[in-house]
Write an enzyme that holds these catalytic residues in place. Structure first.
Site, short mmCIF file in Angstrom:
data_model
loop_
_atom_site.label_atom_id
_atom_site.label_comp_id
_atom_site.label_asym_id
_atom_site.label_seq_id
_atom_site.Cartn_x
_atom_site.Cartn_y
_atom_site.Cartn_z
N GLU A 228 55.13 26.26 44.23
CA GLU A 228 53.84 26.88 43.91
C GLU A 228 53.79 27.03 42.40
OE1 GLU A 228 51.78 27.00 46.15
OE2 GLU A 228 52.99 26.94 47.96
N CYS A 262 48.53 33.40 39.08
CA CYS A 262 48.62 31.94 39.11
C CYS A 262 47.31 31.29 39.53
CB CYS A 262 49.75 31.49 40.02
SG CYS A 262 49.60 32.05 41.73
#
Length: 479
Positions: A228, A262
């Site tokens: 990720e 993020c």
């Protein structure tokens, strides 16, 4: 009323280093071998213990995370870390038996009598490398998926969040034996040694540059990885959307955790003739959220001085290359960095090359939606994409003509909190998925099983070949 943070002191326990990693890994390997298929009830007990721990220790967790940031909004920790973690546990517990159930599959007529099924088997020992920006949520999410799937788990906490790391090490030791869940602390070299262990699955959340090193280390053991990685997530403002709606929702996504998310909007594509209106609407939204930055408990600080310097270097670089920086506040306070908009940007600026991870928001003007989509598609695939517009046709066009890890239409961030949606990147923003059912599947081996009993019709096709029955079979099934 906002929840107030209080002071938190580091405990004395030290990091796990050197041979301790191999010792921990071997202990978990042996424990898994002794119980390779934990029953649903045992997995539920693990999840129940975790849920109770988070509920009981929520204030201590808030304090530890705030200590790591020098100040983290207590409400943001509740909303963005504790609440989704608890929901995630509840969701996994509720669906666990259904996920564990073997899936029946069909068998072709040529292979009867027989049956087939897929069984979901724990992979073994799972490694999780946790980033600093959401140190609780991004530890709990993979942990829940791995435990629900019946695995043992080793968690490497970030060296940038020592208070949270020490606390989780202490708290998890209270409810889990070390051969079930272990927390590893230490600097970057420990993280690299961790990634070289022969895990049965390794999940890394963090920077794309570090992700490459993690994947390279995992490749030595042929360890499957889930990455990720983030990237530059764009937001598109349509020509006809009410500008206040779009600006407010983008502001929420960008200001949460001071932009250290993020999936935060990294830049905004705005119609050329609406840029001025967007700037004003965004300013109004941000200053409504945060009337002041000084002593404001709602506003989170930048994690450490190194990242403050990094963000200031982006501003200096952009200004030197002709960008117009619009600060929304006169000054910050300590590491509480003021929000700013960045206009007149170009590709040679650092702010348009690197993931920002902070309270800077570049604006890129466009004239037609085709230009906005081309701009996105000419760049690495982002972890998230946000579109603001109420035209169903244009929404569908954006979905079909762009690639990203996930999408929100007319919102930001909240797709990540949906337990029944997979979460994962695409290309430079990562690979693989977790959350909910996809998390269970990521940490399970879907093993195909073909079953025959006493009668064996396959003897009809055994050698020697050329028998009449074989010719009939070819006639019936090779067509």
């Amino acid at each position: 009323m906002p929840v107030e943070s209080v002071r938190f002191s580091l405990p004395d326990d030290g990091p796990v280093l050197g041979d301790d990693l191999e010792r921990l890994f071997d202990r978990q390997r042996r424990a898994f071998a002794a119980n390779p298929m934990p029953a649903a009830e045992q997995r539920r007990q693990w999840l129940d213990a975790l849920r109770q721990l988070l509920s009981e220790e929520r204030q201590t967790l808030i304090e530890a995370i705030s200590a790591d940031f020098s100040h983290r909004s207590a409400d943001e920790t509740l909303l963005a870390e504790l609440m989704p973690s608890l929901h995630n546990i509840h969701y996994a517990r509720r669906h666990l038996k259904k996920w564990m159930r073997a899936s029946r599959r069909s068998v072709g007529m040529a292979f009867q009598p027989a049956s087939a099924k897929v069984v979901y088997q724990p992979v073994g020992v799972v490694g999780v490398i946790v980033p600093w920006n959401y140190p609780l949520y991004l530890a709990i999410g993979p942990l829940v998926g791995a435990l629900a799937a019946g695995n043992r788990v080793m968690l490497k906490l970030s060296e940038s969040t020592p208070a949270t790391g020490h606390l989780l090490k202490t708290l998890f030791a209270r409810i889990f034996p070390e051969d079930l869940v272990a927390v590893v602390l230490g600097e970057a070299e420990v993280g690299m040694a961790f990634s070289r262990l022969a895990f049965d699955h390794l999940l890394f959340t963090g920077a794309t540059s570090v992700g490459r090193h993690v994947m390279r280390a995992a490749a030595e053991n042929l360890t499957p990885v889930t990455l990720e990685l983030g990237g530059k997530s764009p937001a598109i403002v349509a020509q006809d959307v009410p500008i206040g709606d779009a600006a407010e929702r983008i502001a929420f996504g960008k200001t949460l955790n001071a932009g250290q998310t993020c999936v935060a909007p990294d830049y905004v594509l705005v119609p050329q003739d609406r840029v001025t209106d967007f700037v004003e609407a965004y300013r109004q939204a941000v200053t409504r959220f945060y009337p002041t930055l000084t002593d404001n408990p709602d506003y989170t600080a930048i994690i450490n001085p190194r990242h403050v310097a990094r963000l200031n270097s982006y501003v200096a670089d952009a200004t030197s290359k002709g960008a117009r920086v619009i600060p929304l506040f006169e000054h910050g306070q300590g590491r509480r960095m003021p929000f700013s908009l960045v206009l007149d940007v170009s590709d040679d600026m650092l702010v348009m090359q690197d993931e920002i991870f902070g309270p800077l928001l570049p604006i890129v003007p466009y004239e037609r939606i085709e230009q906005a989509l081309d701009y996105i598609n000419q760049r690495p695939r982002p972890l998230a994409l946000y579109y603001f517009g109420y035209s169903k046709a244009e929404q569908q066009r954006v979905l079909e003509q762009t690639h990203s890890g996930g999408v929100c239409l007319n919102d930001t961030l909240l797709h990540v909190a949906q337990d029944d949606l997979p979460f994962g990147g695409s290309g430079a923003s990562g690979m693989g998925h977790y959350h909910g059912h996809e998390g269970f599947l990521t940490f399970s081996k879907a093993k195909g099983v073909f079953i025959k009993q006493r009668f064996n019709a396959a003897r009809l096709i055994y050698p020697p070949y050329g028998k009449a029955i074989q010719k009939l079979i070819y006639k019936l099934f090779v067509r």
